[in-house]
Scaffold this motif. Structure first.
Motif, PDB file in Angstrom:
ATOM      1  N   ILE A  51       0.611  -1.198   0.068  1.00  0.00           N
ATOM      2  CA  ILE A  51       0.307  -0.148   0.564  1.00  0.00           C
ATOM      3  C   ILE A  51       1.302   1.539  -0.152  1.00  0.00           C
ATOM      4  N   GLY A  52       0.684   1.694  -0.566  1.00  0.00           N
ATOM      5  CA  GLY A  52       1.103   3.525  -1.018  1.00  0.00           C
ATOM      6  C   GLY A  52       0.754   4.356  -2.311  1.00  0.00           C
ATOM      7  N   ILE A  66       4.431   6.870   4.794  1.00  0.00           N
ATOM      8  CA  ILE A  66       5.289   6.243   5.844  1.00  0.00           C
ATOM      9  C   ILE A  66       4.624   5.484   7.546  1.00  0.00           C
ATOM     10  N   SER A  67       5.185   7.254   8.653  1.00  0.00           N
ATOM     11  CA  SER A  67       4.519   6.855   9.497  1.00  0.00           C
ATOM     12  C   SER A  67       3.852   6.617   9.712  1.00  0.00           C
ATOM     13  N   ARG A  68       2.475   6.891   9.279  1.00  0.00           N
ATOM     14  CA  ARG A  68       1.801   7.282   9.721  1.00  0.00           C
ATOM     15  C   ARG A  68       0.859   5.550   9.626  1.00  0.00           C
ATOM     16  N   LEU A  69       1.624   5.059   8.075  1.00  0.00           N
ATOM     17  CA  LEU A  69       1.582   3.680   8.287  1.00  0.00           C
ATOM     18  C   LEU A  69       2.049   3.006   9.153  1.00  0.00           C
ATOM     19  N   GLU A 302      -3.411   1.476  -4.229  1.00  0.00           N
ATOM     20  CA  GLU A 302      -2.693   3.030  -4.010  1.00  0.00           C
ATOM     21  C   GLU A 302      -3.581   3.936  -3.213  1.00  0.00           C
ATOM     22  N   SER A 303      -2.490   4.410  -2.772  1.00  0.00           N
ATOM     23  CA  SER A 303      -2.930   5.590  -0.916  1.00  0.00           C
ATOM     24  C   SER A 303      -1.680   6.123  -0.782  1.00  0.00           C
TER      25      SER A 303
END
Length: 342
Positions: A51-52, A66-69, A302-303
């Motif tokens: 995801i990203g 990525i820090s939020r993930l 896709e996020s």
């Protein structure tokens, strides 16, 4: 030759030496690699989310995302393994437009391949060093894979590349799981052939060497929908589609039958908000059928931070400059919903 040779670029070994992993980073990656392999070979029933952003553009918003993930994964780690997308190469249907961070570490500036090599390695390093995430990237250029080979835990071969012999052969020599997308025309036989090639041993030329691969037992299918003869998007994530792929796997006798479903592209008709419904539909199909549950190992979503997409040069923080993406609030809610339904 009608090309201008600008400069000799450093070989991957030189770049890896200058921008190296620490012992701790290598250990984190090894542990993640083992956890991910365990999903694909059936030892773990965790669910994978690749995801990203559609494509990485600037380091700051990508690392913010990525820090939020990382904060979310800490709450769902008993059920889900998150593999952030840091896609540093962007395939273009016509060859025109932004080709990704490798080409343009600054999307507003001219291409600079050396700066691009350094930028993509530093970005993947930061994700691992600061957030304990080894990530996913697309192998658009097989020769360039070595610049990131010690950092990636997941590799995708795109719909335009999956028929290419070089991509198939190089995939057979990778240690990371490699997802082979169905081609844009939708031929499942092409996808299955690519998996068979990637799982087999080959001798070939790679970066000036004669090499022999052992075969990648973790090569698998990615379903991303396709385009029919009239240009319409046709999805292939439905219950019946998944059973069909299971049948193809049974006939092929391939190792570790696995599917990752891409919730965007032609599966969503490029309507990015549909990813929420599609993701839940696939989880529902898994819950209804044990064979599908065993086959479908995860989703590709896709996020990014902001909903939608923007043109290069608009500079909205955390908004895709390629394909439209699901914004953060919807993404966070979706991950928790998926975890609840698994």
């Amino acid at each position: 030759m009608q090309m201008n040779f600008h400069r000799k670029l450093p070989i991957p070994q030189e770049v890896k030496k200058e921008y190296a992993l620490t012992e701790k980073m290598a250990q984190v990656k090894a542990e993640r690699d083992e956890s991910i392999r365990a999903v694909f070979d059936g030892r773990s029933d965790k669910f994978i989310l690749v995801i990203g952003p559609c494509s990485a553009d600037h380091s700051e918003p990508v690392l913010d995302y990525i820090s939020r993930l990382r904060r979310v994964e800490e709450k769902v780690a008993d059920k889900i393994i998150i593999i952030p997308r840091i896609y540093t190469n962007k395939p273009r249907t016509t060859g025109q437009g932004y080709k990704g961070m490798l080409h343009q570490p600054d999307p507003d500036a001219k291409p600079d391949m050396y700066k691009g090599i350094v930028a993509i390695r530093e970005l993947h390093l930061a994700a691992l060093r600061d957030y304990d995430f080894s990530c996913a990237d697309e192998m658009l250029y097989p020769d360039n894979y070595r610049y990131l080979s010690d950092l990636l835990s997941y590799v995708a071969v795109g719909a335009r590349s999956v028929e290419n012999q070089e991509h198939r052969l190089v995939a057979s020599g990778l240690e990371a799981p490699v997802g082979m997308k169905n081609p844009t025309g939708g031929d499942m036989g092409v996808m299955m052939n690519s998996i068979m090639a990637a799982q087999s041993s080959h001798t070939f030329i790679y970066r000036g060497w004669e090499v022999t691969s052992v075969g990648n037992a973790y090569a698998h299918a990615i379903l991303r929908g396709y385009v029919d003869y009239s240009g319409r998007s046709i999805s292939n994530y439905h219950y019946e589609d998944l059973l069909r792929v299971r049948e193809l796997y049974e006939k092929s006798k391939l190792s570790n039958p696995s599917v990752i479903v891409d919730t965007n592209h032609n599966n969503s008709g490029k309507q990015y908000l549909e990813q929420v419904r599609i993701a839940k539909d696939i989880v529902h199909s898994r819950n209804q059928n044990g064979d599908i549950k065993q086959l479908v190992k995860g989703l590709m979503i896709e996020s990014y931070i902001e909903d939608g997409a923007q043109s290069v040069g608009e500079h909205v923080y955390g908004k895709s400059i390629t394909d439209p993406c699901l914004g953060w609030e919807k993404t966070e809610r979706l991950i928790y919903d998926i975890a609840d339904k698994l």
